[in-house]
Scaffold this active site. Structure first.
Site, PDB file in Angstrom:
ATOM      1  N   LYS A  72       1.790  -8.578   0.100  1.00  0.00           N
ATOM      2  CA  LYS A  72       2.521  -8.301   1.349  1.00  0.00           C
ATOM      3  C   LYS A  72       1.666  -8.529   2.594  1.00  0.00           C
ATOM      4  CE  LYS A  72       6.072  -5.290  -0.543  1.00  0.00           C
ATOM      5  NZ  LYS A  72       6.818  -4.050  -0.419  1.00  0.00           N
ATOM      6  N   ASN A  93       7.843  -8.279   3.347  1.00  0.00           N
ATOM      7  CA  ASN A  93       8.492  -8.245   2.031  1.00  0.00           C
ATOM      8  C   ASN A  93       9.565  -9.321   1.894  1.00  0.00           C
ATOM      9  OD1 ASN A  93      10.786  -7.227   3.337  1.00  0.00           O
ATOM     10  ND2 ASN A  93      11.163  -5.666   1.793  1.00  0.00           N
ATOM     11  N   ASP A 108      12.098  -3.102   4.245  1.00  0.00           N
ATOM     12  CA  ASP A 108      12.011  -1.809   3.542  1.00  0.00           C
ATOM     13  C   ASP A 108      12.498  -0.637   4.400  1.00  0.00           C
ATOM     14  OD1 ASP A 108      11.155  -2.580   1.028  1.00  0.00           O
ATOM     15  OD2 ASP A 108       9.030  -2.419   1.513  1.00  0.00           O
ATOM     16  N   GLY A 135       0.861   4.435   1.665  1.00  0.00           N
ATOM     17  CA  GLY A 135       0.828   3.028   1.284  1.00  0.00           C
ATOM     18  C   GLY A 135       1.930   2.229   1.983  1.00  0.00           C
ATOM     19  N   ALA A 137       5.087   1.451   1.226  1.00  0.00           N
ATOM     20  CA  ALA A 137       6.426   2.029   1.346  1.00  0.00           C
ATOM     21  C   ALA A 137       6.413   3.175   2.361  1.00  0.00           C
ATOM     22  CB  ALA A 137       6.904   2.532  -0.010  1.00  0.00           C
ATOM     23  N   GLY A 249      15.591   6.449  -5.462  1.00  0.00           N
ATOM     24  CA  GLY A 249      15.175   5.241  -4.741  1.00  0.00           C
ATOM     25  C   GLY A 249      16.078   4.033  -4.906  1.00  0.00           C
TER      26      GLY A 249
HETATM   27  P1  NAP Z   1       1.045   1.671  -2.515  1.00  0.00           P
HETATM   28  O1  NAP Z   1       0.991   0.809  -1.314  1.00  0.00           O
HETATM   29  O2  NAP Z   1       0.126   1.402  -3.659  1.00  0.00           O
HETATM   30  O3  NAP Z   1       0.802   3.192  -2.007  1.00  0.00           O
HETATM   31  C1  NAP Z   1       0.797   4.254  -2.916  1.00  0.00           C
HETATM   32  C2  NAP Z   1       0.563   5.561  -2.170  1.00  0.00           C
HETATM   33  O4  NAP Z   1       0.676   6.608  -3.115  1.00  0.00           O
HETATM   34  C3  NAP Z   1      -0.808   5.666  -1.546  1.00  0.00           C
HETATM   35  O5  NAP Z   1      -0.695   6.351  -0.332  1.00  0.00           O
HETATM   36  C4  NAP Z   1      -1.588   6.480  -2.569  1.00  0.00           C
HETATM   37  O6  NAP Z   1      -2.558   7.315  -1.958  1.00  0.00           O
HETATM   38  C5  NAP Z   1      -0.519   7.382  -3.128  1.00  0.00           C
HETATM   39  N1  NAP Z   1      -0.848   7.738  -4.522  1.00  0.00           N
HETATM   40  C6  NAP Z   1      -0.964   6.910  -5.576  1.00  0.00           C
HETATM   41  N2  NAP Z   1      -1.247   7.609  -6.695  1.00  0.00           N
HETATM   42  C7  NAP Z   1      -1.344   8.906  -6.311  1.00  0.00           C
HETATM   43  C8  NAP Z   1      -1.626  10.107  -7.023  1.00  0.00           C
HETATM   44  N3  NAP Z   1      -1.861  10.107  -8.333  1.00  0.00           N
HETATM   45  N4  NAP Z   1      -1.620  11.258  -6.308  1.00  0.00           N
HETATM   46  C9  NAP Z   1      -1.369  11.268  -4.979  1.00  0.00           C
HETATM   47  N5  NAP Z   1      -1.103  10.162  -4.268  1.00  0.00           N
HETATM   48  C10 NAP Z   1      -1.078   8.996  -4.937  1.00  0.00           C
HETATM   49  O7  NAP Z   1       2.499   1.687  -3.159  1.00  0.00           O
HETATM   50  P2  NAP Z   1       3.900   1.502  -2.396  1.00  0.00           P
HETATM   51  O8  NAP Z   1       4.285   0.079  -2.433  1.00  0.00           O
HETATM   52  O9  NAP Z   1       3.833   2.208  -1.111  1.00  0.00           O
HETATM   53  O10 NAP Z   1       4.905   2.250  -3.391  1.00  0.00           O
HETATM   54  C11 NAP Z   1       4.915   3.666  -3.507  1.00  0.00           C
HETATM   55  C12 NAP Z   1       6.109   4.104  -4.336  1.00  0.00           C
HETATM   56  O11 NAP Z   1       7.316   3.762  -3.679  1.00  0.00           O
HETATM   57  C13 NAP Z   1       6.185   3.467  -5.722  1.00  0.00           C
HETATM   58  O12 NAP Z   1       6.644   4.427  -6.627  1.00  0.00           O
HETATM   59  C14 NAP Z   1       7.211   2.394  -5.562  1.00  0.00           C
HETATM   60  O13 NAP Z   1       7.886   2.095  -6.767  1.00  0.00           O
HETATM   61  C15 NAP Z   1       8.154   3.041  -4.559  1.00  0.00           C
HETATM   62  N6  NAP Z   1       8.917   2.054  -3.779  1.00  0.00           N
HETATM   63  C16 NAP Z   1      10.263   2.072  -3.879  1.00  0.00           C
HETATM   64  C17 NAP Z   1      10.999   1.192  -3.133  1.00  0.00           C
HETATM   65  C18 NAP Z   1      12.504   1.207  -3.247  1.00  0.00           C
HETATM   66  O14 NAP Z   1      13.133   0.252  -2.804  1.00  0.00           O
HETATM   67  N7  NAP Z   1      13.080   2.260  -3.760  1.00  0.00           N
HETATM   68  C19 NAP Z   1      10.375   0.269  -2.288  1.00  0.00           C
HETATM   69  C20 NAP Z   1       8.981   0.274  -2.219  1.00  0.00           C
HETATM   70  C21 NAP Z   1       8.254   1.177  -2.973  1.00  0.00           C
HETATM   71  P3  NAP Z   1      -3.992   6.763  -1.475  1.00  0.00           P
HETATM   72  O15 NAP Z   1      -3.747   6.225  -0.100  1.00  0.00           O
HETATM   73  O16 NAP Z   1      -4.833   7.977  -1.504  1.00  0.00           O
HETATM   74  O17 NAP Z   1      -4.389   5.706  -2.466  1.00  0.00           O
END
Ligand code: NAP
Length: 284
Positions: A72, A93, A108, A135, A137, A249
């Protein structure tokens, strides 16, 4: 439609991994329902090769691309122009071909807001919101909530610096906070993968994201988990059992794809068809 032929237009998703992406299901169902001679495919593109993928898009005349992990930010740096929202987020995206130009957008946040309004009927205007995660999202959600007029957007993230950067996207209504701030929030959003199906973080356990205390959740609150598999996450189960309204979601997934389809084709997305297609796939 008899299947792809010489005049078929092509869209797709780049990412790694991408084999299990639901985007082909969503978009091909929409193309069929609209009677469009388009096809949508998944292109596995390893990290570091997004610029080559965009060169390929130009050379092959691919009409539109969805962009998922890990590309991205790289795509945002490689397109000719960014939409205002993609520029603020530094993440793309959706890539749209506009004549000779490739334009990077990010659907998003708009998809999230549409899902809030279409599903639970929640308008963030004037509301106190809390987002777990910092992150991609989370950043899209924080910016969208602030642009929709939220009174406050509190970001709770494991890595404080990343949380701070996300909170800054909300301008004067943004701040970082702690899980306990959820007690005063009208909207709580999980944008971490904690609670996802399988072996991901929290998989198989009932741990709530961000160390949330279930007793901070209850009536008068909307709790949204951006995770769509499983449909009922530990967070949604805990929130629902305490009387909060809940949403998963799937709505955001469908609506962000709908925005992309509109950008590529100019057509109104058949959202009900898209949701039915993806629901059927998830059930299998
Ligand atoms: P990302 O960029 O990798 O960010 C993940 C975030 O979650 C980071 O802030 C990370 O914290 C935190 N995290 C990861 N593991 C953790 C843990 N064990 N305990 C506490 N915090 C944790 O991922 P993303 O793209 O934002 O996606 C995040 C979620 O949203 C995923 O589940 C994804 O499937 C979902 N999502 C859904 C949609 C939809 O259309 N429904 C769209 C996009 C994403 P740190 O900063 O400390 O690493």
């Amino acid at each position: 439609m008899t299947g792809p032929g010489g005049t078929t237009r092509v869209a797709g998703v780049i990412g790694d991994p991408v084999r299990h992406s639901l985007s082909p299901v969503l978009h091909n169902a929409a193309f069929a329902a609209l009677g469009l001679d388009w096809v949508y495919v998944a292109f596995p593109v390893p990290e570091g090769r997004a610029p080559e993928a965009l060169a390929g898009m130009r050379a092959l005349g691919i009409e539109g691309l969805s962009v998922t992990m890990p590309h991205k930010a790289a795509v945002a740096a490689a397109v000719d122009r960014l939409s205002p929202v993609a520029g603020r987020l530094g993440a793309v995206n959706t890539v749209v071909r506009r004549g000779a130009e490739l334009v990077g957008d990010n659907t998003d946040g708009a998809g999230f807001l549409d899902a809030l309004r279409a599903g639970p009927g929640f308008d963030p205007d004037g509301r106190r919101c809390l987002v777990l995660g910092g992150g991609g999202a989370a950043r899209a959600v924080v910016l969208a909530l602030a642009q929709a007029g939220a009174a406050e957007v509190v970001v709770v993230n494991r890595t404080p610096a990343r949380g701070q950067e996300a909170a800054e996207l909300a301008g004067p209504v943004g701040r970082t906070g702690l899980a306990g701030d959820a007690a005063l929030a009208e909207l709580v959003v999980n944008a971490t993968p904690v609670g996802m199906a399988g072996s991901g973080p929290g998989g198989g356990s009932e741990a709530l994201p961000g160390g949330l205390d279930p007793s901070d959740l209850g009536p008068g609150q909307l709790v949204v988990d951006l995770i769509y598999e499983p449909k009922l996450t530990p967070l949604l189960r805990a929130a629902g059992s305490r009387g909060a309204t809940t949403a998963g979601g799937l709505g955001m997934l469908v609506h962000q794809a709908g925005h992309a389809l509109r950008l590529w084709t100019g057509e109104e997305p058949p959202l009900a068809v898209m949701e039915a297609a993806v629901t059927a796939r998830l059930a299998n």
